[in-house]
Every structure is written in C-alpha cells, then in structure tokens.
Enzyme design. Structure first.
Site, PDB file in Angstrom:
ATOM      1  N   THR A   1       0.873  -1.183   0.000  1.00 30.96           N
ATOM      2  CA  THR A   1       0.000   0.000   0.000  1.00 30.96           C
ATOM      3  C   THR A   1       0.907   1.230   0.000  1.00 30.96           C
ATOM      4  O   THR A   1       1.363   1.655  -1.053  1.00 30.96           O
ATOM      5  CB  THR A   1      -0.966   0.002   1.200  1.00 30.96           C
TER       6      THR A   1
ATOM      7  N   SER B   1      -7.544  10.262   0.115  1.00 31.43           N
ATOM      8  CA  SER B   1      -7.714  11.032  -1.113  1.00 31.43           C
ATOM      9  C   SER B   1      -6.587  10.800  -2.107  1.00 31.43           C
ATOM     10  O   SER B   1      -6.717  11.139  -3.258  1.00 31.43           O
ATOM     11  CB  SER B   1      -7.800  12.520  -0.788  1.00 31.43           C
TER      12      SER B   1
ATOM     13  N   ASN C   1      -0.222  10.409   5.676  1.00 31.09           N
ATOM     14  CA  ASN C   1      -1.444  10.012   6.385  1.00 31.09           C
ATOM     15  C   ASN C   1      -2.541  11.073   6.349  1.00 31.09           C
ATOM     16  O   ASN C   1      -3.708  10.758   6.531  1.00 31.09           O
ATOM     17  CB  ASN C   1      -1.098   9.625   7.820  1.00 31.09           C
TER      18      ASN C   1
ATOM     19  N   THR D   1       0.095  -2.983  11.093  1.00 33.11           N
ATOM     20  CA  THR D   1      -0.568  -3.107   9.783  1.00 33.11           C
ATOM     21  C   THR D   1       0.375  -3.782   8.921  1.00 33.11           C
ATOM     22  O   THR D   1       1.123  -3.192   8.202  1.00 33.11           O
ATOM     23  CB  THR D   1      -0.966  -1.850   9.080  1.00 33.11           C
TER      24      THR D   1
END
Length: 407
Positions: free
Chosen positions: A153, A407, A402, A190
């Site tokens: 990611t 967006s 972050n 994560t």
C-alpha cells in the site's frame, strides 16, 4: 542456514501470481494469490485490536478448524474492516470463487486485505482477479516477487526473504513476503506476512513455533503507535521437503525454529525500516537487564517515543530523550547506572556512562546518526537479560502521507 534469493515460491510446491484488479489503485497490481500443490498445515497470529477486520475473523476460523489450507488470496487498497456481516460474507465469496477455480475445498482458502478501513470490497473485481490469477500461478522466483509487490500500500519497497536448512539429509526451505509501512505498533501491526515452507512438521509444533517467535520479531517493531485492524501472519507447511516429520522438540525442531526466526526477524526489520516517510531504521537494544520482560518494556518505550524518533530524523544525539522514554516505561532501573551507545556503519560512540554525559564529539555523533540504519544500546547493569526492538525516525512526510491517505 543459507539465505537464498526468493520469497513465498522458494519452498517446494508453492506457486504465486498477481494481477491489477483495480480494487482501489488504477495504476498498479493490487491482488495476489499463493497456492500449494498439496494441502498444508497452517498456523496464524492476528491483531490484538478489538476492532478486527473480516479477513482476520475468517482466517482464524479456517486455521483453527479446517482440515488443511491450500491457498491465500490477498488484496491491497481496501481493508474490508468495519464492514459488518456484509464484509464477512465477502470473505466467504472470495474463498468460494478461489476454491472453484483451483478445485479445492472452500474452507482451505484464506483471505487477507489491507488498505482503507470502512469501504466494502468490489466483489466483481475480486472475482475477476481470481479468475485471472489462477492460470498464471507459477513457482518462479519472479512470480513470488511480483506477488510481494502487489500487496503493497504505502510501502516503498517489496519485502521478501528465503532461507534453506538441512534436516536429516533433506533440504528444507522457508520463504516469506510481507507488507507494512504505517499503522504499525507492537502486539501486531498493519502488516500482512505470509510464510511458506516445505518442512514436514506437526501442526501443534508449527503453531507453537510461530506463536513463540512473534514475541521477539513482529511484536518488537513500531512505526507510529497504531495497532491495525488487519494484522495477520500466516505460516503454511506442505511437507514436500521429505524430511522426517518433526513431532517433538528435538534438534531438528531447534534448527527449523532458528530459521523461522531469521525469516520473521528479517521481514519485521524490513517493515520497520520502510515506515511511512522514514529515512532510517532505528534499532534499540537493552542489555544487562534483570529480566526479559524488563528489557522488552524498555526497548519498546524508546522506539515508540516521538521525541526520540524526531531526534533520529534530525541526526541529533539527544540522549536525554532516550533516558526519559526509559524512565516512563514502567520498568524499574537505576538511571545512574546506565551506559548508552550509538552505533551504525559509520562507527560506535559511547554517549553516557553511569547516567552522565561523556565528552563526545557532536560531529562524530551526527555522522553515526546519519546512516540508514542506526542502533542505540543501553546497558542497565542489572543482569544478563536483553531485548531488541525496531522502529524508524519520524519525518515530515509521515504526516503528509497520512493526511492524504484516503484522497
């Protein structure tokens, strides 16, 4: 033990593939599949966050109760967390689609997701992705590497490792890949980590080996103090190496455990060193502790200190922030007996002795702290126990990444 090139396809019988399913990203591959030619024994560890994503719940149920596991389907971009019963049903739909394409039982398919919380998966794209990936499954090193890239990611680099050991005259391989860059904190982060091995071992010992080892690897890293909803480590073993099955804690078990530890520690450090916006891997060693628990508490407190992380970013030998973080950790020690060192590829420097600053060179300290991997070692002179934790520096870019994540 020998480190080799590769990742999840390094062990015998494992294949991987990936595709661009456009789940959230429109310019990159974002789905991956891992498949074993034969059924696997499986072990898993998961987030300690009370808010658990649907894939975490599905995987725990399957690992605990299914007769065997044979495939994992992973998507990046959408986490399938906080999605209610609909989200959980999508895990089942994903497993069903993969099972039909691979001609294996539905309960032998695990799923994993990473990305934005609260969005539902676009199941038409998930199903289409599975159909594309199935015929592309390959045991090649390239396929494993591509899969490691597809699950990223905010990661900036793919993360994989593989090693080989010898058990009873048989070559055993352990390979793994992971993703993780932000929302990372001790007690799972994560991160998604997938480890494959062709070792023959009982499920009981496979589960125990993973459960024990995460305490000194994945649970010793932190980037930002946020424990994710999706943390999952999955370990699959298909037994194709042909070694005598490990059913007790003997020399073969110890050899396997040490190799597994190397894989897990390597992947954990790769995540800590690729923290969002970071410029350096920050390693903290506590030595001379009275107990392992004390050393763990102290090392974790230092790597999670925002002030210390900011000092590392500034290449500033602000040792007072380290001592301060140790002091509020809750662990008892005598600050007037602490020795502290900074170390990197540029050298090693003793900063304080018995809690008091030494006349060190600030220029030399800055040079040491300007390397991409920096270690702080604190000797508290209370015993023989020790622990190591890994984090990273805190930069301007962490906030930028972050602030703009959705967006």
């Amino acid at each position: 033990m020998k480190e080799i090139i590769g990742g999840v396809t390094a062990a015998q019988g494992f294949k991987a593939s990936c595709t661009a399913a456009e789940i959230k990203y429109k310019d990159r591959k974002d789905m991956a599949m891992i498949y074993s030619e034969v059924p696997c024994k499986a072990a898993g560890t998961y987030t300690t966050n009370i808010v658990k994503a649907a894939p975490v719940k599905w995987d725990k149920e399957m690992v605990d109760h299914s007769p065997f596991i044979q495939a994992i389907v992973v998507n990046a971009g959408i986490a399938n967390a906080c999605t209610g019963q609909e989200g959980y049903s999508y895990c089942k739909e994903t497993a069903k689609e993969a099972a039909e394409c691979l001609s294996i039982p539905e309960d032998s398919v695990l799923v994993a997701s990473t990305g934005v919380i609260g969005m539902q998966l676009p199941m038409d794209r998930i199903r289409a992705g599975i159909k594309v990936m199935t015929p592309d499954l390959s045991p090649s090193i390239e396929s494993g590497t591509n899969a490691a890239t597809a699950i990223m990611t905010t990661d900036t680099v793919k993360k994989e490792v593989a090693v080989q050991i010898e058990l009873g005259g048989k070559i055993v391989t352990i390979g793994g890949m992971c993703k993780g860059s932000g929302m990372i904190h001790p007690d799972m982060c994560t991160m998604l980590s997938f480890i494959t091995t062709d070792v023959a071992i009982s499920k009981e010992l496979l589960v125990e080996a993973l459960r024990v080892d995460i305490k000194d690897t994945y649970n010793m890293i932190s980037v930002d103090g946020d424990t994710s909803t999706n943390d999952t480590v999955l370990l699959l073993s298909n037994g194709l190496a042909g070694n005598k099955e490990i059913t007790e804690k003997n020399e073969d078990y110890d050899t396997f455990f040490n190799a597994l530890h190397y894989v897990n520690e390597t992947l954990a450090k790769k995540m800590a060193g690729d923290g969002e916006g970071c410029t350096a891997l920050f390693e903290v060693k506590i030595i001379g502790a009275e107990s392992k628990e004390q050393a763990v508490t102290l090392s974790k407190s230092v790597i999670t200190s925002s002030l210390t992380k900011a000092a590392i970013f500034g290449h500033d030998a602000n040792w007072g922030r380290i001592l301060c973080a140790m002091g509020y950790s809750g662990a008892q020690f005598d600050p007037e007996k602490v020795d502290l060192y900074f170390e990197s590829a540029a050298g090693k420097l003793k900063i304080i002795e018995d809690g008091v600053a030494l006349p060190y060179s600030e220029e030399e300290a800055t040079k040491i702290l300007s390397e991409p991997e920096v270690t702080a070692t604190a000797d508290i002179k209370m015993g023989e126990a020790k622990a190591t934790a890994w984090g990273c520096d805190l930069t301007f870019d962490y906030v930028k990444i972050n602030a703009d994540y959705r967006s």
